[in-house]
Each structure stands twice: as structure tokens, then as C-alpha cells.
Design a protein around this motif. Structure first.
Motif, mmCIF file in Angstrom:
data_model
loop_
_atom_site.group_PDB
_atom_site.id
_atom_site.type_symbol
_atom_site.label_atom_id
_atom_site.label_comp_id
_atom_site.label_asym_id
_atom_site.label_seq_id
_atom_site.Cartn_x
_atom_site.Cartn_y
_atom_site.Cartn_z
ATOM 1 N N THR A 28 0.827 -1.199 0.000
ATOM 2 C CA THR A 28 0.000 0.000 0.000
ATOM 3 C C THR A 28 0.865 1.253 0.000
ATOM 4 N N GLU A 29 1.886 1.264 0.829
ATOM 5 C CA GLU A 29 2.769 2.427 0.918
ATOM 6 C C GLU A 29 3.520 2.652 -0.386
ATOM 7 N N LEU A 30 3.957 1.574 -1.028
ATOM 8 C CA LEU A 30 4.662 1.697 -2.300
ATOM 9 C C LEU A 30 3.828 2.448 -3.328
ATOM 10 N N CYS A 31 2.534 2.168 -3.362
ATOM 11 C CA CYS A 31 1.664 2.777 -4.366
ATOM 12 C C CYS A 31 1.332 4.226 -4.065
ATOM 13 N N GLN A 32 1.826 4.751 -2.965
ATOM 14 C CA GLN A 32 1.619 6.163 -2.664
ATOM 15 C C GLN A 32 2.741 7.043 -3.193
ATOM 16 N N ASP A 33 3.856 6.455 -3.561
ATOM 17 C CA ASP A 33 4.994 7.216 -4.083
ATOM 18 C C ASP A 33 5.089 6.964 -5.579
ATOM 19 N N ARG A 34 4.719 7.953 -6.367
ATOM 20 C CA ARG A 34 4.639 7.742 -7.814
ATOM 21 C C ARG A 34 6.003 7.538 -8.463
ATOM 22 N N VAL A 35 7.074 7.994 -7.840
ATOM 23 C CA VAL A 35 8.411 7.741 -8.400
ATOM 24 C C VAL A 35 8.794 6.282 -8.174
ATOM 25 N N ARG A 36 8.629 5.807 -6.950
ATOM 26 C CA ARG A 36 8.934 4.402 -6.672
ATOM 27 C C ARG A 36 8.049 3.476 -7.506
ATOM 28 N N MET A 37 6.787 3.857 -7.633
ATOM 29 C CA MET A 37 5.845 3.058 -8.411
ATOM 30 C C MET A 37 6.325 2.915 -9.862
ATOM 31 N N ALA A 38 6.673 4.035 -10.470
ATOM 32 C CA ALA A 38 7.108 4.012 -11.867
ATOM 33 C C ALA A 38 8.414 3.244 -12.028
ATOM 34 N N ASP A 39 9.347 3.438 -11.102
ATOM 35 C CA ASP A 39 10.636 2.747 -11.194
ATOM 36 C C ASP A 39 10.441 1.232 -11.131
ATOM 37 N N LEU A 40 9.612 0.772 -10.199
ATOM 38 C CA LEU A 40 9.375 -0.672 -10.083
ATOM 39 C C LEU A 40 8.690 -1.215 -11.321
ATOM 40 N N ALA A 41 7.680 -0.498 -11.802
ATOM 41 C CA ALA A 41 6.938 -0.974 -12.968
ATOM 42 C C ALA A 41 7.839 -1.078 -14.197
ATOM 43 N N ARG A 42 8.614 -0.051 -14.454
ATOM 44 C CA ARG A 42 9.466 -0.052 -15.649
ATOM 45 C C ARG A 42 10.588 -1.082 -15.525
ATOM 46 N N GLY A 98 9.387 -4.301 -16.688
ATOM 47 C CA GLY A 98 8.991 -4.367 -18.087
ATOM 48 C C GLY A 98 7.571 -3.940 -18.373
ATOM 49 N N LEU A 99 6.911 -3.320 -17.404
ATOM 50 C CA LEU A 99 5.545 -2.848 -17.622
ATOM 51 C C LEU A 99 5.569 -1.517 -18.375
ATOM 52 N N PRO A 100 4.598 -1.283 -19.253
ATOM 53 C CA PRO A 100 4.584 -0.052 -20.056
ATOM 54 C C PRO A 100 4.059 1.148 -19.256
ATOM 55 N N PHE A 101 4.823 1.559 -18.260
ATOM 56 C CA PHE A 101 4.419 2.663 -17.397
ATOM 57 C C PHE A 101 4.897 3.978 -18.002
ATOM 58 N N ALA A 102 4.079 5.007 -17.880
ATOM 59 C CA ALA A 102 4.446 6.321 -18.408
ATOM 60 C C ALA A 102 5.748 6.804 -17.772
ATOM 61 N N ALA A 103 6.607 7.430 -18.589
ATOM 62 C CA ALA A 103 7.842 8.011 -18.064
ATOM 63 C C ALA A 103 7.485 9.034 -16.992
ATOM 64 N N GLN A 123 4.744 13.739 -16.161
ATOM 65 C CA GLN A 123 4.613 12.666 -17.137
ATOM 66 C C GLN A 123 4.270 13.293 -18.481
ATOM 67 N N PRO A 124 4.673 12.683 -19.589
ATOM 68 C CA PRO A 124 4.257 13.204 -20.892
ATOM 69 C C PRO A 124 2.740 13.131 -21.026
ATOM 70 N N PHE A 125 2.153 14.078 -21.706
ATOM 71 C CA PHE A 125 0.722 14.011 -21.977
ATOM 72 C C PHE A 125 0.491 13.030 -23.120
ATOM 73 N N ILE A 170 0.390 2.556 -18.835
ATOM 74 C CA ILE A 170 -0.076 2.642 -17.452
ATOM 75 C C ILE A 170 0.311 4.007 -16.908
ATOM 76 N N VAL A 171 -0.655 4.739 -16.360
ATOM 77 C CA VAL A 171 -0.358 6.056 -15.806
ATOM 78 C C VAL A 171 -0.526 6.106 -14.294
#
Length: 296
Positions: free
Chosen positions: A75-89, A92-97, A151-153, A227-228
């Protein structure tokens, strides 16, 4: 079985519906204030709140041996959008830069248009499209100290694709994007059936993030879905079958805990000389335990 609901609003529609189903089946449901305290442990807790107090309570309950869905760490991980994006990418998940940009009032502007979001996901956080300097100044005046990411639009189709997963079951809807409408408010929602590929992508997110109840926001990118955002324990409003899936998850996880405790007790009895419990007998005692959480 006793199920605890850690929520700021236990009357939230999906929680209320799940609680009603549990009570009808003869189970006990206890609303737990996010700040606690908790005396006697429930068999399982559903963590809907995401405040620091709620996360601290969830960690304490886990330390005491109670299962919490979703875990405090996930739950805590999903509150930090930087950590979230780093883990997803990294997975190999197609997460927005997603780039950490410091405070909004000090933002170095990327190319317009772009999307700016609060770095820390929470209720009523900042999510806005920035088309030019005037819009950026407006937001900076309102949120000068807010830590943000950019994030890019992604123009897409103007519709957000909302996928919610409860214990491996995928629910979905489409909603007019608040970023596409330019009003700051989302438009109408409609039923939507995701493709098999998008449903599989949503399930993969759960595996990567260690989540059992979560939401995935998708947009149509130029070549693939993007994924955004990922949300731990979202509302899942108005989705037929979601409360039933939540009840089944709670009962399964609670039964795993009860079965494990009974198995440990039997093994302990054997070691104390009260009744010998060999490997085969212990295995039979544990046979009622289902697959571990996250196993599908």
C-alpha cells in the motif's frame, strides 16, 4: 471468522456491500479506526485507508501475525509515484515516463503539454494537464510547496481505461478523462470490456506490486497501452461481483491464517510429547490451507 475493516469510511459502497454479505454468512465484521488501537486480533484485515496512521496500524497488526489485505508495504509503495514508476518499468511494464520534479513552485518546465501530479498519491491530490505558462503559474500559486512528478501528456482517445482487480478477477469501465476535457473533472463513465491482453496486463501489475485489491489506469499510447497510475484498494464502485470477490478473498486469506495456526499447534503438541505428529499427519493437518496470497 472475524474480518476487520481499516477504513476512514466503513460505509463506502464496496465495503458496506462486502460487510453485509459476510454478516449474512455468519461472520463477524469489525470497523477499525485507522488510528487504532486494536486489542483482540481479527482473522484478516482489509486495508482501505492509506493515511500514515492506518499504515502504522497495518504494520503493527502484521507484526502481531494478522494478515492485512493489501499489505502495509504494498500500500505504501503505491503512494509514491516515483517508486511506483521505477518498479513498474524495471519489471517491463509499459508505465508512463515519470520524473521527480521537486516542488511545483520550482518546476523546471519540460515540453508542453505535460501532466503534473503530486508525488505522493492521496485523496484530492494534484493531477493536471499543463498546456502553457499561464496554466503552470495558476497551479504553482495554488500548490507552491507540493512535491510533484511530471509525465508526458498522452492524447489517446480522451477516455481513461479503469481496470480493477480483486483476487485475480478483473472489473473494468471507461471514463472521459479529466485531462482531455480540460475542465479538471472527469466526464461520463460507461461499461467497457477490456481485451484479453489488457486484462493480462492488469493481472501482471498485481504480481509485480504484491497487491490483491488494486486499480490500474490505462491510456491508449501510440503503440501500446500506457499505465499512468496504480492504486491500492480503490473504490471499485458499481461493478457487479466486486463485493463477492472481496468477501471470497477475505475468507480465503483468513482461512489460511487459521489453518496455519492449527497446523503449528499440532506440530507443537507432538514436540511436547502430548501426541506425536509426524510429517504425514502434519501434512494432513495443513491440507486445508489454500495457495499462498498472490498465487493464481
Amino acid at each position: 471468522m472475524k474480518v476487520g475493516l481499516i477504513a476512514g469510511d466503513p460505509g463506502h459502497p464496496v465495503l458496506a456491500a462486502a460487510a453485509e454479505l459476510l454478516v449474512r454468512q455468519g461472520h463477524e465484521v469489525a470497523a477499525v479506526p485507522p488510528a487504532g488501537p486494536v486489542a483482540a486480533l481479527a482473522d484478516v484485515y482489509l486495508l482501505k485507508a492509506r493515511t500514515p496512521q492506518a499504515l502504522a496500524l497495518a504494520r503493527e497488526l502484521e507484526r502481531r501475525g494478522a494478515p492485512v489485505v493489501n499489505s502495509a508495504a504494498a500500500t505504501e509503495l503505491c503512494q509514491d509515484r516515483v517508486r511506483m514508476a521505477d518498479l513498474a518499468r524495471a519489471a517491463g511494464l509499459p508505465f508512463a515516463a515519470t520524473h521527480a520534479a521537486g516542488r511545483l513552485g520550482e518546476l523546471t518546465v519540460p515540453a508542453y503539454p505535460f501532466v503534473v501530479k503530486s508525488r505522493h498519491s492521496r485523496r484530492h491530490d494534484l493531477v493536471a494537464r499543463v498546456d502553457g505558462p499561464a496554466r503552470l503559474r495558476e497551479l504553482a500559486e495554488r500548490w507552491p510547496e507540493e512535491p510533484v512528478v511530471t509525465q508526458p501528456f498522452v492524447p489517446g482517445t480522451g477516455w481513461d481505461q479503469k481496470l480493477w482487480v480483486v483476487d485475480g478477477q478483473v472489473f473494468a469501465a471507461r471514463r472521459q478523462s479529466e485531462l482531455a476535457t480540460g475542465t479538471g473533472k472527469s466526464g461520463r463513465a460507461e461499461d467497457w470490456e477490456p481485451s484479453a491482453g489488457r486484462a493480462a496486463l492488469a493481472l501482471r501489475v498485481g504480481e509485480v506490486f504484491g497487491l490483491d485489491v488494486y486499480g490500474v489506469d490505462l491510456l491508449d499510447g501510440p503503440a501500446e497501452p500506457v499505465i499512468v497510475d496504480v492504486n491500492a484498494f480503490p473504490g471499485v464502485r458499481g461493478r457487479p461481483g466486486a463485493p463477492e470477490a472481496l468477501v471470497a478473498l477475505a475468507l480465503r486469506v483468513g482461512a489460511e491464517r487459521v489453518g496455519a495456526e492449527e497446523g503449528r499447534a499440532l506440530v507443537g503438541q507432538g514436540s511436547a510429547g502430548q501426541e506425536s505428529v509426524g510429517p504425514q499427519a502434519a501434512g494432513r493437518a495443513l491440507a486445508g490451507i489454500g495457495p499462498g496470497r498472490g498465487a493464481r
